[in-house]
Scaffold this motif. Structure first.
Motif, PDB file in Angstrom:
ATOM      1  N   PHE A  84       0.799  -1.320   0.058  1.00 23.56           N
ATOM      2  CA  PHE A  84      -0.234  -0.085  -0.379  1.00 23.56           C
ATOM      3  C   PHE A  84       0.753   1.357  -0.038  1.00 23.56           C
ATOM      4  N   GLY A 144      -0.286   8.101  10.520  1.00 23.82           N
ATOM      5  CA  GLY A 144      -1.129   7.627   9.600  1.00 23.82           C
ATOM      6  C   GLY A 144      -2.038   6.253  10.401  1.00 23.82           C
ATOM      7  N   GLY A 145      -2.443   5.108  10.060  1.00 23.08           N
ATOM      8  CA  GLY A 145      -3.530   4.250  10.058  1.00 23.08           C
ATOM      9  C   GLY A 145      -2.699   3.438  11.646  1.00 23.08           C
ATOM     10  N   ALA A 146      -2.300   3.624  12.596  1.00 21.80           N
ATOM     11  CA  ALA A 146      -2.032   3.073  13.011  1.00 21.80           C
ATOM     12  C   ALA A 146      -2.295   4.078  14.747  1.00 21.80           C
ATOM     13  N   ASN A 149      -6.417   3.882  14.563  1.00 21.48           N
ATOM     14  CA  ASN A 149      -6.603   2.984  14.919  1.00 21.48           C
ATOM     15  C   ASN A 149      -6.270   3.121  16.779  1.00 21.48           C
ATOM     16  N   HIS A 185      -5.553  -5.423  11.523  1.00 25.16           N
ATOM     17  CA  HIS A 185      -3.803  -4.882  11.013  1.00 25.16           C
ATOM     18  C   HIS A 185      -3.794  -4.911  12.639  1.00 25.16           C
ATOM     19  N   SER A 187      -1.901  -3.610  14.455  1.00 28.37           N
ATOM     20  CA  SER A 187      -1.247  -2.332  15.039  1.00 28.37           C
ATOM     21  C   SER A 187      -2.668  -2.277  16.502  1.00 28.37           C
ATOM     22  N   THR A 238     -12.909  -4.470   9.527  1.00 26.18           N
ATOM     23  CA  THR A 238     -12.216  -3.957   8.331  1.00 26.18           C
ATOM     24  C   THR A 238     -12.060  -4.265   7.052  1.00 26.18           C
ATOM     25  N   GLY A 240     -10.645  -3.522   4.406  1.00 25.87           N
ATOM     26  CA  GLY A 240      -9.681  -3.830   2.953  1.00 25.87           C
ATOM     27  C   GLY A 240      -8.821  -4.270   4.209  1.00 25.87           C
ATOM     28  N   THR A 242      -4.709  -6.215   4.792  1.00 27.98           N
ATOM     29  CA  THR A 242      -3.770  -6.066   4.735  1.00 27.98           C
ATOM     30  C   THR A 242      -3.542  -7.021   3.939  1.00 27.98           C
ATOM     31  N   ASP A 267     -11.900   0.025   9.866  1.00 30.69           N
ATOM     32  CA  ASP A 267     -10.624   0.202   9.892  1.00 30.69           C
ATOM     33  C   ASP A 267     -10.628  -0.109   8.222  1.00 30.69           C
ATOM     34  N   ALA A 269      -7.898   1.750   6.370  1.00 26.82           N
ATOM     35  CA  ALA A 269      -6.732   1.946   6.182  1.00 26.82           C
ATOM     36  C   ALA A 269      -6.669   3.065   4.117  1.00 26.82           C
ATOM     37  N   ASP A 296      -6.368   5.579   5.629  1.00 26.05           N
ATOM     38  CA  ASP A 296      -5.042   6.450   5.079  1.00 26.05           C
ATOM     39  C   ASP A 296      -4.659   7.393   4.004  1.00 26.05           C
ATOM     40  N   HIS A 298      -1.709   8.334   2.899  1.00 23.80           N
ATOM     41  CA  HIS A 298      -1.223   7.712   3.054  1.00 23.80           C
ATOM     42  C   HIS A 298      -1.238   6.568   1.791  1.00 23.80           C
ATOM     43  N   LYS A 299      -2.397   5.804   1.433  1.00 22.97           N
ATOM     44  CA  LYS A 299      -2.651   4.282   1.007  1.00 22.97           C
ATOM     45  C   LYS A 299      -2.514   4.756  -0.549  1.00 22.97           C
TER      46      LYS A 299
HETATM   47  C1  PLP Z   1      -1.642  -0.112   7.121  1.00 20.94           C
HETATM   48  C2  PLP Z   1      -2.768  -0.387   7.434  1.00 20.94           C
HETATM   49  C3  PLP Z   1      -2.923  -0.289   8.897  1.00 20.94           C
HETATM   50  C4  PLP Z   1      -1.533   0.661   9.730  1.00 20.94           C
HETATM   51  O1  PLP Z   1      -1.506   2.046   8.472  1.00 20.94           O
HETATM   52  P1  PLP Z   1      -0.104   2.836   9.029  1.00 20.94           P
HETATM   53  O2  PLP Z   1      -0.519   4.171   8.155  1.00 20.94           O
HETATM   54  O3  PLP Z   1       0.619   1.324   8.321  1.00 20.94           O
HETATM   55  O4  PLP Z   1       0.131   2.735  10.634  1.00 20.94           O
HETATM   56  C5  PLP Z   1      -4.208  -0.083   9.964  1.00 20.94           C
HETATM   57  N1  PLP Z   1      -5.241  -0.789   8.947  1.00 20.94           N
HETATM   58  C6  PLP Z   1      -4.785  -1.855   7.724  1.00 20.94           C
HETATM   59  C7  PLP Z   1      -6.079  -2.601   7.696  1.00 20.94           C
HETATM   60  C8  PLP Z   1      -4.150  -1.410   7.303  1.00 20.94           C
HETATM   61  O5  PLP Z   1      -3.582  -1.816   5.724  1.00 20.94           O
END
Ligand code: PLP
Length: 481
Positions: A84, A144-146, A149, A185, A187, A238, A240, A242, A267, A269, A296, A298-299
């Protein structure tokens, strides 16, 4: 002057910097995707820079630009089929440069009124895409996503346990638990640690054959845990995953969360970008019922890292989770109806993360993004077809461009040893980057994800060729599991 540099030097530095950015943006596809991995070599490259004698600014720029060309996995490369990490938007690069130069401080509204309002504006607009009422949408840009979350767990705790913010976990009369699927994820495990819950508070619900949370199992776990005196407070779905790009059954999970009075976090992300494409929006049906969402930028919105977003439809919850009194903070905004982000999110000093999203959206528009996402979905479909006709078996089910596959042409074609060897051979060839993962923590697969709006049919062919040559060079007997 040594920090600011002389005018002429500075101006020349800017010119060289722009030239370096332009040549990377236009020529990266000619490079190997992957670097040599030699820690000793890198350390000896750095050893001369012990900061005892000043280096010319242009030499410093040149050293780093050359170094990054040579020593990084080129995530902006159209044959990076990875995790991603996007090719950044041009407007996003420009925005981040502006942010570094103007260095706005977003802790207090009055220090950066335009910047804070831009972020709130983008948060409202994105909330609307997910079906939230834009006027009631609140949230914050995160690293970011972490972090998004982590924010979700904190807000869910603040909502479920009014005493949590001041008296902490020890004031509760039972162990709080949150529910995720085994494909969620990781996180959330870290977030549970950071919140003082401990990772054991994260209950991992098994997945069904489609690799989505088993909703019956969720209901059963909740019943069992309540009977055992635990304090369920949150369910995470979730959108989508990871590993495999699977969207869990959001509407059914939302129903259970509502029946049980639990905070629902989605989530999204990566997969949340489906909300920008009218014909894919149905995939996310139910997300509008989420109490909070991770998305996210940035994804799949392809802005430079880091740009995560936490969204919520509860305008008071950030305040309940994060507000503290800080007498040294600026007071000139006190009489206005505005929010100081430092009292409203995890960070204090805050970078202007939202600008790269705002400027990318300004120029591309929803239509531009929808077109880019459609193209990547189409490339994912072409990759599936190409892999199948080359004898690979696709094992995940998702309309999103993330393909998990094994080798159907040989006996050891689904063994971890063989698949790891194939991925390593592709990576070492420098022709593409792919990886392996374990679905449901056990089934080894190769994983290729389209993350780049510039990836085209020729790149897919190159990946399939690299896989073919890896397969041919790996003897069957040497790769038995
Ligand atoms: C990438 C991802 C995260 C973490 O996001 P970061 O931007 O790497 O901190 C959390 N949840 C899912 C489903 C992801 O794909």
């Amino acid at each position: 002057m040594v920090l600011r540099l002389e005018d002429e030097t500075r101006q020349e530095l800017w010119r060289q910097l722009i030239a370096a950015i332009e040549s990377y943006a236009t020529q990266v596809e000619g490079a190997r995707v992957t670097p040599e991995l030699d820690p000793a070599k890198l350390r000896s490259l750095l050893a001369p820079y012990d900061f005892t004698k000043p280096v010319d600014p242009l030499e410093a720029l040149d050293f780093v630009a050359r170094g990054l060309w040579q020593y990084q996995t080129h995530t902006p490369h159209p044959r990076y089929f990875g995790l991603f990490n996007p090719a950044p938007t041009t407007m996003g690069i420009a925005a981040d440069a502006l942010v570094a130069a103007f260095n706005p401080q977003l802790a207090a509204w009055s220090h950066s009124p335009l910047a804070v309002e831009i972020e709130q504006h983008v948060i409202g607009m994105l909330g609307a895409r997910f079906g939230y009422d834009p006027a009631a949408t609140d949230g914050a840009f995160t690293s970011g996503g972490a972090e998004a979350n982590h924010t979700a767990v904190l807000t869910a705790l603040a909502d479920a346990f009014p005493g949590f913010a001041s008296a902490g976990v020890r004031s509760l009369d039972g162990q709080p638990t949150l529910y995720v699927s085994t494909e969620s994820h990781h996180s959330f495990l870290k977030a549970a640690r950071f919140c003082g819950l401990g990772a054991d508070a994260v209950v991992e619900i098994p997945v069904d054959a489609r690799l989505a949370m088993d909703v019956e199992a969720l209901a059963a776990h909740l019943r069992r845990d309540r009977n055992a005196g635990l304090k369920p407070f949150m369910v995470v779905a979730t959108a989508g995953t990871t590993n495999a790009g699977v969207v869990e059954p959001l509407a059914r999970i939302a129903e259970i969360a509502a029946d049980e009075g639990l905070w629902l976090h989605v989530d999204a992300a990566w997969g949340g970008a489906a909300a920008l494409v009218p014909e894919f929006r149905g995939l996310l049906l139910g997300i509008e019922r989420a109490d909070s969402i991770t998305f996210d930028a940035h994804k799949w919105l392809s802005v430079p890292m880091g740009a995560g977003i936490y969204l919520t439809r509860h305008p008071d919850i950030m305040d309940r989770a994060f507000r503290v009194a800080a007498p040294y903070m600026p007071r000139e905004g006190l009489t206005l109806e505005v929010i100081d982000p430092c009292l409203h999110s995890m960070q204090w000093s805050r970078r202007f993360i939202g600008l790269k999203v705002f400027m990318s959206l300004m120029v591309a528009g929803w239509e531009g993004y929808a077109g880019a996402i459609r193209h990547m979905v189409d490339m994912g479909e072409q990759l599936r077809r190409g892999l199948r006709s080359a004898g690979w078996q696709v094992v995940n089910e998702t309309p999103l461009p993330l393909v998990c596959f094994v080798d159907a042409t040989r006996q050891d074609g689904a063994s971890a040893a063989y698949l790891d060897a194939v991925a390593l051979a592709v990576v070492r060839s420098g022709r593409a980057w792919i990886s392996t993962t374990r679905l449901g923590d056990s089934r080894p697969v190769l994983r290729a994800c389209i993350t780049n709006y510039r990836t085209g049919p020729g790149d897919l062919t190159a990946l399939i060729e690299a896989l073919e040559s890896a397969r041919r060079r790996l003897p069957q007997e040497a790769s038995q599991d």
